[in-house]
Design an enzyme around this catalytic site. Structure first.
Site, PDB file in Angstrom:
ATOM      1  N   ASP A 310     -21.427 -20.096 -19.710  1.00 47.48           N
ATOM      2  CA  ASP A 310     -20.559 -19.509 -19.419  1.00 47.48           C
ATOM      3  C   ASP A 310     -19.953 -20.700 -19.447  1.00 47.48           C
ATOM      4  OD1 ASP A 310     -18.231 -17.928 -18.020  1.00 47.48           O
ATOM      5  OD2 ASP A 310     -19.612 -17.864 -16.575  1.00 47.48           O
ATOM      6  N   LYS A 312     -16.872 -21.803 -20.125  1.00 49.20           N
ATOM      7  CA  LYS A 312     -14.857 -21.622 -19.206  1.00 49.20           C
ATOM      8  C   LYS A 312     -15.033 -23.038 -20.172  1.00 49.20           C
ATOM      9  CE  LYS A 312     -15.539 -18.981 -15.453  1.00 49.20           C
ATOM     10  NZ  LYS A 312     -16.920 -18.460 -15.468  1.00 49.20           N
ATOM     11  N   ASP A 315     -10.368 -26.193 -22.608  1.00 45.86           N
ATOM     12  CA  ASP A 315      -9.192 -28.597 -22.588  1.00 45.86           C
ATOM     13  C   ASP A 315      -8.170 -28.399 -24.048  1.00 45.86           C
ATOM     14  OD1 ASP A 315      -8.919 -31.018 -22.552  1.00 45.86           O
ATOM     15  OD2 ASP A 315      -9.586 -31.353 -21.377  1.00 45.86           O
TER      16      ASP A 315
HETATM   17  N1  5IU Z   1     -18.394 -15.089 -13.853  1.00 43.90           N
HETATM   18  C1  5IU Z   1     -17.888 -13.869 -12.203  1.00 43.90           C
HETATM   19  N2  5IU Z   1     -16.414 -14.061 -12.696  1.00 43.90           N
HETATM   20  C2  5IU Z   1     -15.515 -13.748 -13.552  1.00 43.90           C
HETATM   21  C3  5IU Z   1     -15.933 -14.903 -14.196  1.00 43.90           C
HETATM   22  C4  5IU Z   1     -17.625 -15.087 -14.321  1.00 43.90           C
HETATM   23  O1  5IU Z   1     -18.172 -13.703 -11.498  1.00 43.90           O
HETATM   24  O2  5IU Z   1     -14.731 -13.781 -13.807  1.00 43.90           O
HETATM   25  I1  5IU Z   1     -15.303 -14.913 -16.611  1.00 43.90           I
HETATM   26  C5  5IU Z   1     -19.415 -15.783 -13.294  1.00 43.90           C
HETATM   27  C6  5IU Z   1     -20.067 -15.894 -12.002  1.00 43.90           C
HETATM   28  C7  5IU Z   1     -20.841 -15.796 -11.983  1.00 43.90           C
HETATM   29  C8  5IU Z   1     -21.057 -14.272 -12.025  1.00 43.90           C
HETATM   30  O3  5IU Z   1     -21.981 -16.927 -12.766  1.00 43.90           O
HETATM   31  O4  5IU Z   1     -20.546 -14.362 -13.162  1.00 43.90           O
HETATM   32  C9  5IU Z   1     -21.478 -13.500 -11.663  1.00 43.90           C
HETATM   33  O5  5IU Z   1     -22.104 -13.476 -10.177  1.00 43.90           O
HETATM   34  P1  5IU Z   1     -22.345 -13.071  -9.381  1.00 43.90           P
HETATM   35  O6  5IU Z   1     -23.302 -11.090  -9.758  1.00 43.90           O
HETATM   36  O7  5IU Z   1     -23.780 -13.616  -8.111  1.00 43.90           O
HETATM   37  O8  5IU Z   1     -21.526 -13.065  -7.882  1.00 43.90           O
END
Ligand code: 5IU
Length: 478
Positions: A310, A312, A315
């Site tokens: 993930d 993201k 850039d």
């Molecule tokens: N994550 C989010 N929301 C998003 C995105 C990614 O929560 O919109 I894009 C990631 C952040 C974390 C995981 O790594 O997903 C969710 O974790 P929890 O279930 O612990 O909140």
């Protein structure tokens, strides 16, 4: 409009009429609809000066755009794009209509590589079906398709259909301009003019042809079983993930947000049997080493799940290319999937594609985040999908919080899920698995602390897997 264009538009229209390339009568178009007017631009190859004039007018529309290649939709636009290519030293690629039964079996001829931009050239557009068919073939090769230039727009909905699919299309001439020029020069009478205009008004929204819709698998994603969707997917990695989800009966992605590689590996080992994806944030690991990656790769094979970093990426293309392939984490080497924010435009995906991709590498675009106060407006989400469509061979789906309108082969991922829907203290908002899958249209559910933070992560993972997969199966039944 420049004088060159103005004078030539009129001259060109009259020439086309004189050679019989614009006809009035009763015709049936490729889409099956009837028409009192027909354009047969194939004829221009017998009139080289006219062919050149058409090519020059197309060039005027595209000369300020930056592309690596042009590709004419076969067959009529092939000679037109060849003339543009030769006159302006603009590299061309050709899309075959039929696959060769011998030799390379390639569908595209010419020299190109993943991530390069290609502009599509077409002679006449009705619904846009032919342009989209060519775009899909090129996109499969990880070429980026964002723009098309057409000579004549029949104003029957094609431009809008293509725009929805991520192709911004400009036309040299509109059918109404053609009619006005012909009336002005008394080539057609007022009656023909009025009848043709009335016809155009009543057929102003022709949708893609049935064959094209079948090609795009433009059917309901929501109710289609996973294996059918796997067949519908353009993208090989989307096919693989959908098949894997069906085989393992899991649409659960676990997010292991830990700073310890020992814990990451231990979670991957324990939770592997229950998940289709393991999501990492590799840059938060304190004791990262090559061994961490080696172990993750082994576990991904042993337990049959894909690795999802993930990262993201957000850039400019040149930077993300290096962030993806290189550095200590060398993400491109091990992560099947990565996330990217489309905020910087298509360049971010071009950059990722240019890192030199294997077939089993893909990207998930972040269209909408789960956190409160996010800046993802409906317009932003819509534009994200257009960018994703332009890269159909690389983008396998979207992170989102609602059932956005995508083809059946495209996968939606939803984070912010926990059994007791609530929130955390830093803006994360949760819904239950059922809400995510049945109301928000999620295909893959991403769960982090709901599993990793529990006393018995294995038991919890199985509980989430079942709830998420049952919710998905309920969709197929309805
Ligand atoms: N994550 C989010 N929301 C998003 C995105 C990614 O929560 O919109 I894009 C990631 C952040 C974390 C995981 O790594 O997903 C969710 O974790 P929890 O279930 O612990 O909140």
């Amino acid at each position: 409009m420049s004088d060159f264009v103005n004078t030539n538009l009129e001259k060109c229209t009259l020439e086309l009429f004189n050679i019989g390339a614009i006809k009035f009568g009763e015709f049936v178009l490729k889409s099956g609809i009837k028409s009192p007017i027909y354009f047969d631009l194939r004829l221009i190859i017998s009139f080289p000066e006219l062919l050149k004039m058409v090519a020059d007018l197309i060039w005027e529309k595209m000369k300020n755009k930056k592309f690596d290649h042009i590709c004419g939709v076969p067959y009529t636009a092939l000679p037109i794009s060849t003339v543009v290519s030769v006159q302006h030293n603009y590299p061309m690629i050709i899309r075959r209509k039929e696959m060769k039964s011998y030799g390379t079996k390639k569908l595209i001829e010419g020299n190109y590589s993943a991530g390069e931009k290609c502009l599509i050239v077409e002679d006449v557009i009705v619904s846009g079906s032919s342009v989209i068919e060519t775009a899909q073939v090129l996109r499969k090769e990880k070429l980026c398709i964002t723009d098309a230039v057409v000579f004549l727009d029949r104003e029957q909905g094609g431009l809008k259909n293509l725009e929805k699919n991520g192709i911004n299309t400009e036309s040299v001439l509109s059918i109404y301009e053609v009619l006005n020029i012909l009336v002005k020069h008394e080539k057609i009478d007022a009656d023909t003019f009025t009848k043709t205009v009335a016809y155009l008004k009543s057929y102003s929204e022709v949708s893609f042809s049935k064959a094209t819709r079948a090609l795009l698998k433009d059917q309901s994603r929501i109710n289609m079983p996973l294996m059918e969707r796997a067949k519908a997917a353009t993208n090989p990695l989307a096919q693989r993930l959908l098949t894997l989800m069906d085989r393992k009966k899991s649409n659960l992605c676990v997010a292991v947000d830990t700073q310890s590689s020992v814990e990451l590996i231990s979670m991957a080992e324990k939770l592997g049997p229950y998940i289709c994806l393991l999501k990492t944030h590799i840059d938060i690991i304190d004791d990262f080493s090559k061994e961490t990656i080696q172990k993750l790769k082994e576990l991904s094979e042993k337990h049959d799940f894909l690795l999802f970093e993930d990262r993201k990426f957000a850039d400019i293309g040149n930077t993300v290319k290096m962030q993806y392939k290189g550095g200590v984490h060398n993400i491109c080497d091990w992560a099947h999937l990565v996330t990217a924010h489309p905020v910087a435009g298509p360049g971010v995906l071009q950059g990722l594609c240019k890192a030199g991709l294997r077939d089993d590498r893909g990207c998930v675009i972040i269209a909408e985040m789960s956190s409160s106060g996010n800046l993802n407006t409906p317009a932003y989400i819509e534009d994200s999908i257009k960018i994703g469509n332009s890269f159909g061979g690389f983008v396998i789906g979207y992170v989102c919080q609602s059932s956005i309108d995508v083809d059946a082969g495209v996968i939606l991922f939803t984070p912010g899920v926990s059994l007791d829907a609530s929130s955390d203290s830093l803006g994360q908002q949760y819904v239950t698995p059922e809400t995510a899958v049945n109301e928000k249209g999620a295909d893959v559910v991403i769960v982090g602390r709901g599993i990793t933070g529990s006393e018995n992560p294995v038991e919890r993972a199985e509980q989430y897997r079942k709830r998420c997969y049952d919710a998905l199966c309920k969709r197929f039944e309805s």
